[in-house]
Design a protein around this motif. Structure first.
Motif, PDB file in Angstrom:
ATOM      1  N   MET A  25       6.657   8.418   3.888  1.00  0.00           N
ATOM      2  CA  MET A  25       5.790   9.507   3.417  1.00  0.00           C
ATOM      3  C   MET A  25       4.369   9.320   3.930  1.00  0.00           C
ATOM      4  O   MET A  25       3.744  10.275   4.410  1.00  0.00           O
ATOM      5  N   ALA A  26       3.841   8.100   3.826  1.00  0.00           N
ATOM      6  CA  ALA A  26       2.479   7.835   4.298  1.00  0.00           C
ATOM      7  C   ALA A  26       2.356   8.073   5.799  1.00  0.00           C
ATOM      8  O   ALA A  26       1.343   8.598   6.277  1.00  0.00           O
ATOM      9  N   ASN A  27       3.393   7.711   6.540  1.00  0.00           N
ATOM     10  CA  ASN A  27       3.395   7.912   7.982  1.00  0.00           C
ATOM     11  C   ASN A  27       3.373   9.394   8.348  1.00  0.00           C
ATOM     12  O   ASN A  27       2.865   9.768   9.411  1.00  0.00           O
ATOM     13  N   ASN A  28       3.895  10.228   7.462  1.00  0.00           N
ATOM     14  CA  ASN A  28       3.936  11.673   7.703  1.00  0.00           C
ATOM     15  C   ASN A  28       2.729  12.415   7.132  1.00  0.00           C
ATOM     16  O   ASN A  28       2.661  13.642   7.234  1.00  0.00           O
ATOM     17  N   TRP A  29       1.801  11.684   6.527  1.00  0.00           N
ATOM     18  CA  TRP A  29       0.611  12.312   5.937  1.00  0.00           C
ATOM     19  C   TRP A  29      -0.232  12.984   7.020  1.00  0.00           C
ATOM     20  O   TRP A  29      -0.407  12.441   8.112  1.00  0.00           O
ATOM     21  N   LYS A  30      -0.758  14.153   6.713  1.00  0.00           N
ATOM     22  CA  LYS A  30      -1.569  14.893   7.686  1.00  0.00           C
ATOM     23  C   LYS A  30      -2.778  14.072   8.140  1.00  0.00           C
ATOM     24  O   LYS A  30      -3.454  13.454   7.330  1.00  0.00           O
ATOM     25  N   GLU A  31      -3.047  14.109   9.452  1.00  0.00           N
ATOM     26  CA  GLU A  31      -4.230  13.429   9.971  1.00  0.00           C
ATOM     27  C   GLU A  31      -5.503  13.986   9.350  1.00  0.00           C
ATOM     28  O   GLU A  31      -6.441  13.231   9.051  1.00  0.00           O
ATOM     29  N   THR A  32      -5.530  15.293   9.109  1.00  0.00           N
ATOM     30  CA  THR A  32      -6.738  15.917   8.559  1.00  0.00           C
ATOM     31  C   THR A  32      -6.990  15.499   7.118  1.00  0.00           C
ATOM     32  O   THR A  32      -8.103  15.659   6.607  1.00  0.00           O
ATOM     33  N   GLY A  33      -5.977  14.956   6.461  1.00  0.00           N
ATOM     34  CA  GLY A  33      -6.128  14.537   5.076  1.00  0.00           C
ATOM     35  C   GLY A  33      -6.258  13.042   4.910  1.00  0.00           C
ATOM     36  O   GLY A  33      -6.292  12.537   3.785  1.00  0.00           O
ATOM     37  N   PHE A  34      -6.350  12.317   6.024  1.00  0.00           N
ATOM     38  CA  PHE A  34      -6.432  10.858   5.954  1.00  0.00           C
ATOM     39  C   PHE A  34      -7.846  10.411   6.307  1.00  0.00           C
ATOM     40  O   PHE A  34      -8.340  10.692   7.410  1.00  0.00           O
ATOM     41  N   VAL A  35      -8.496   9.715   5.392  1.00  0.00           N
ATOM     42  CA  VAL A  35      -9.845   9.202   5.651  1.00  0.00           C
ATOM     43  C   VAL A  35      -9.753   7.762   6.146  1.00  0.00           C
ATOM     44  O   VAL A  35      -8.860   7.011   5.757  1.00  0.00           O
ATOM     45  N   GLY A  36     -10.653   7.380   7.042  1.00  0.00           N
ATOM     46  CA  GLY A  36     -10.650   6.009   7.552  1.00  0.00           C
ATOM     47  C   GLY A  36      -9.487   5.752   8.495  1.00  0.00           C
ATOM     48  O   GLY A  36      -8.712   4.815   8.318  1.00  0.00           O
ATOM     49  N   GLU A  37      -9.380   6.577   9.507  1.00  0.00           N
ATOM     50  CA  GLU A  37      -8.223   6.536  10.425  1.00  0.00           C
ATOM     51  C   GLU A  37      -8.038   5.162  11.062  1.00  0.00           C
ATOM     52  O   GLU A  37      -6.898   4.758  11.347  1.00  0.00           O
ATOM     53  N   GLU A  38      -9.110   4.414  11.264  1.00  0.00           N
ATOM     54  CA  GLU A  38      -8.999   3.099  11.905  1.00  0.00           C
ATOM     55  C   GLU A  38      -8.195   2.104  11.070  1.00  0.00           C
ATOM     56  O   GLU A  38      -7.705   1.098  11.588  1.00  0.00           O
ATOM     57  N   LEU A  39      -8.010   2.394   9.789  1.00  0.00           N
ATOM     58  CA  LEU A  39      -7.247   1.501   8.903  1.00  0.00           C
ATOM     59  C   LEU A  39      -5.862   2.055   8.583  1.00  0.00           C
ATOM     60  O   LEU A  39      -5.164   1.512   7.730  1.00  0.00           O
ATOM     61  N   ARG A  40      -5.474   3.107   9.274  1.00  0.00           N
ATOM     62  CA  ARG A  40      -4.226   3.772   8.907  1.00  0.00           C
ATOM     63  C   ARG A  40      -3.030   2.823   8.991  1.00  0.00           C
ATOM     64  O   ARG A  40      -2.154   2.832   8.121  1.00  0.00           O
ATOM     65  N   GLY A  41      -2.973   1.992  10.024  1.00  0.00           N
ATOM     66  CA  GLY A  41      -1.848   1.059  10.149  1.00  0.00           C
ATOM     67  C   GLY A  41      -1.762   0.108   8.970  1.00  0.00           C
ATOM     68  O   GLY A  41      -0.665  -0.179   8.460  1.00  0.00           O
ATOM     69  N   ASP A  42      -2.906  -0.390   8.512  1.00  0.00           N
ATOM     70  CA  ASP A  42      -2.928  -1.295   7.358  1.00  0.00           C
ATOM     71  C   ASP A  42      -2.497  -0.576   6.084  1.00  0.00           C
ATOM     72  O   ASP A  42      -1.775  -1.137   5.253  1.00  0.00           O
ATOM     73  N   VAL A  43      -2.954   0.661   5.933  1.00  0.00           N
ATOM     74  CA  VAL A  43      -2.603   1.434   4.737  1.00  0.00           C
ATOM     75  C   VAL A  43      -1.104   1.724   4.724  1.00  0.00           C
ATOM     76  O   VAL A  43      -0.429   1.544   3.701  1.00  0.00           O
ATOM     77  N   GLU A  44      -0.575   2.174   5.855  1.00  0.00           N
ATOM     78  CA  GLU A  44       0.855   2.480   5.916  1.00  0.00           C
ATOM     79  C   GLU A  44       1.688   1.226   5.655  1.00  0.00           C
ATOM     80  O   GLU A  44       2.743   1.292   5.007  1.00  0.00           O
ATOM     81  N   TYR A  45       1.234   0.080   6.152  1.00  0.00           N
ATOM     82  CA  TYR A  45       1.954  -1.175   5.887  1.00  0.00           C
ATOM     83  C   TYR A  45       1.940  -1.475   4.391  1.00  0.00           C
ATOM     84  O   TYR A  45       2.975  -1.831   3.811  1.00  0.00           O
ATOM     85  N   ALA A  46       0.786  -1.329   3.755  1.00  0.00           N
ATOM     86  CA  ALA A  46       0.685  -1.600   2.315  1.00  0.00           C
ATOM     87  C   ALA A  46       1.606  -0.676   1.524  1.00  0.00           C
ATOM     88  O   ALA A  46       2.270  -1.111   0.576  1.00  0.00           O
ATOM     89  N   VAL A  47       1.646   0.600   1.905  1.00  0.00           N
ATOM     90  CA  VAL A  47       2.502   1.545   1.187  1.00  0.00           C
ATOM     91  C   VAL A  47       3.976   1.157   1.342  1.00  0.00           C
ATOM     92  O   VAL A  47       4.730   1.116   0.374  1.00  0.00           O
ATOM     93  N   ALA A  48       4.378   0.852   2.556  1.00  0.00           N
ATOM     94  CA  ALA A  48       5.786   0.539   2.823  1.00  0.00           C
ATOM     95  C   ALA A  48       6.234  -0.772   2.197  1.00  0.00           C
ATOM     96  O   ALA A  48       7.400  -0.913   1.801  1.00  0.00           O
ATOM     97  N   PHE A  49       5.308  -1.737   2.081  1.00  0.00           N
ATOM     98  CA  PHE A  49       5.695  -3.071   1.624  1.00  0.00           C
ATOM     99  C   PHE A  49       5.094  -3.428   0.271  1.00  0.00           C
ATOM    100  O   PHE A  49       5.110  -4.602  -0.125  1.00  0.00           O
ATOM    101  N   HIS A  50       4.630  -2.426  -0.467  1.00  0.00           N
ATOM    102  CA  HIS A  50       3.979  -2.741  -1.747  1.00  0.00           C
ATOM    103  C   HIS A  50       4.948  -3.333  -2.774  1.00  0.00           C
ATOM    104  O   HIS A  50       4.526  -4.010  -3.703  1.00  0.00           O
ATOM    105  N   ASP A  51       6.236  -3.102  -2.608  1.00  0.00           N
ATOM    106  CA  ASP A  51       7.216  -3.639  -3.561  1.00  0.00           C
ATOM    107  C   ASP A  51       8.032  -4.792  -2.980  1.00  0.00           C
ATOM    108  O   ASP A  51       9.111  -5.100  -3.500  1.00  0.00           O
ATOM    109  N   ARG A  52       7.527  -5.448  -1.945  1.00  0.00           N
ATOM    110  CA  ARG A  52       8.304  -6.549  -1.371  1.00  0.00           C
ATOM    111  C   ARG A  52       8.441  -7.699  -2.363  1.00  0.00           C
ATOM    112  O   ARG A  52       9.305  -8.554  -2.208  1.00  0.00           O
ATOM    113  N   ALA A  53       7.617  -7.724  -3.406  1.00  0.00           N
ATOM    114  CA  ALA A  53       7.762  -8.715  -4.475  1.00  0.00           C
ATOM    115  C   ALA A  53       9.155  -8.699  -5.080  1.00  0.00           C
ATOM    116  O   ALA A  53       9.652  -9.722  -5.566  1.00  0.00           O
ATOM    117  N   TRP A  54       9.792  -7.519  -5.040  1.00  0.00           N
ATOM    118  CA  TRP A  54      11.092  -7.357  -5.691  1.00  0.00           C
ATOM    119  C   TRP A  54      12.276  -7.734  -4.795  1.00  0.00           C
ATOM    120  O   TRP A  54      13.417  -7.747  -5.272  1.00  0.00           O
TER     121      TRP A  54
END
Length: 252
Positions: A25-54
């Protein structure tokens, strides 16, 4: 584990599988709605792996004698849960300091200072606050959009939970109450928040639509009889067939 009751059965979705869908879902987020584009890879990683604790916890789901079914992420024993949270953030930090700050903030948001907290939770919250202070001091100006990025993580998390915890095609009035009206996060492209609704068993409409275009996800799950006993649970889970819940997101 996400545990969903249905007549005569329980459905079991692994947390990490649901989180990976959040990442799509985060990867499909509109570019126009994403702030701080230079950190997008880090944000998408955090979203995808936020539950790796489980991941290790869901490989061998624990049985709740009280509920006569496996523990879910809601009622899993607190001390073991926060220990897993810490390990999960540790692992995210190995890849992304910024992602670790987001995941740490996400877990900390589960608890309120007004709550009566166990010693294990208080220690976890203190240690995570120290972690965030350490990492933010290193990241400097990169933290200007933390709130917006946390909202994105938590919206994608919530929308993925919406997919797992509702029966496909459910009527709005019968949805899980958590997200029935709208999601709590707001964005520049959705200042009043976002709403979702099942159009049928395969399509979910989101409005206003925050994504680049329609896209499809598949979430694996297992289905086990709700009459299973504790002594047979582990074998029943291991041998259960894996199914896929496939959903396409469209504009509402």
């Amino acid at each position: 584990m996400i545990v969903v009751s249905e007549p005569n059965h329980i459905l079991l979705f692994q947390q990490h599988h649901h989180a990976l869908v959040s990442g799509i879902m985060a990867n499909n987020w509109k570019e126009t709605g994403f702030v701080g584009e230079e950190l997008r890879g880090d944000v998408e990683y955090a979203v995808a792996f936020h539950d790796r604790a489980w991941i290790p916890l869901d490989q061998k789901p624990r049985w709740s004698d009280h509920k006569k079914q496996p523990y879910s992420f809601i009622d899993f024993p607190e001390e073991d849960k926060v220990a897993a949270y810490r390990r999960g953030v540790d692992e995210v930090e190995e890849y992304s300091s910024y992602g670790a700050v987001l995941c740490s903030m996400h877990y900390a948001s589960f608890y309120s200072k007004a709550d009566i907290l166990s010693e294990a939770v208080r220690e976890f919250l203190h240690n995570e606050e120290m972690r965030r202070e350490r990492l933010i001091s290193l990241l400097s100006k990169e933290t200007a959009n933390l709130k917006e990025h946390l909202d994105l993580l938590q919206f994608c998390d919530d929308l993925s939970l919406y997919c797992c915890m509702n029966s496909p095609g459910v009527k709005k009035e019968n949805e899980l109450s958590w997200f029935r009206d709208r999601f709590p996060q707001t964005f520049s492209i959705a200042p009043a928040g976002l709403e979702a609704e099942w159009r049928d068993e395969k399509y979910i409409a989101v409005k206003p639509f925050p994504f680049k275009g329609p896209f499809t996800v598949s979430i694996p799950y297992k289905r086990v009889s709700d009459s299973i006993s504790a002594d047979l649970w582990e074998d029943a889970y291991k041998s259960a067939e894996c199914h896929l819940r496939t959903i396409t997101f469209i504009e509402g």
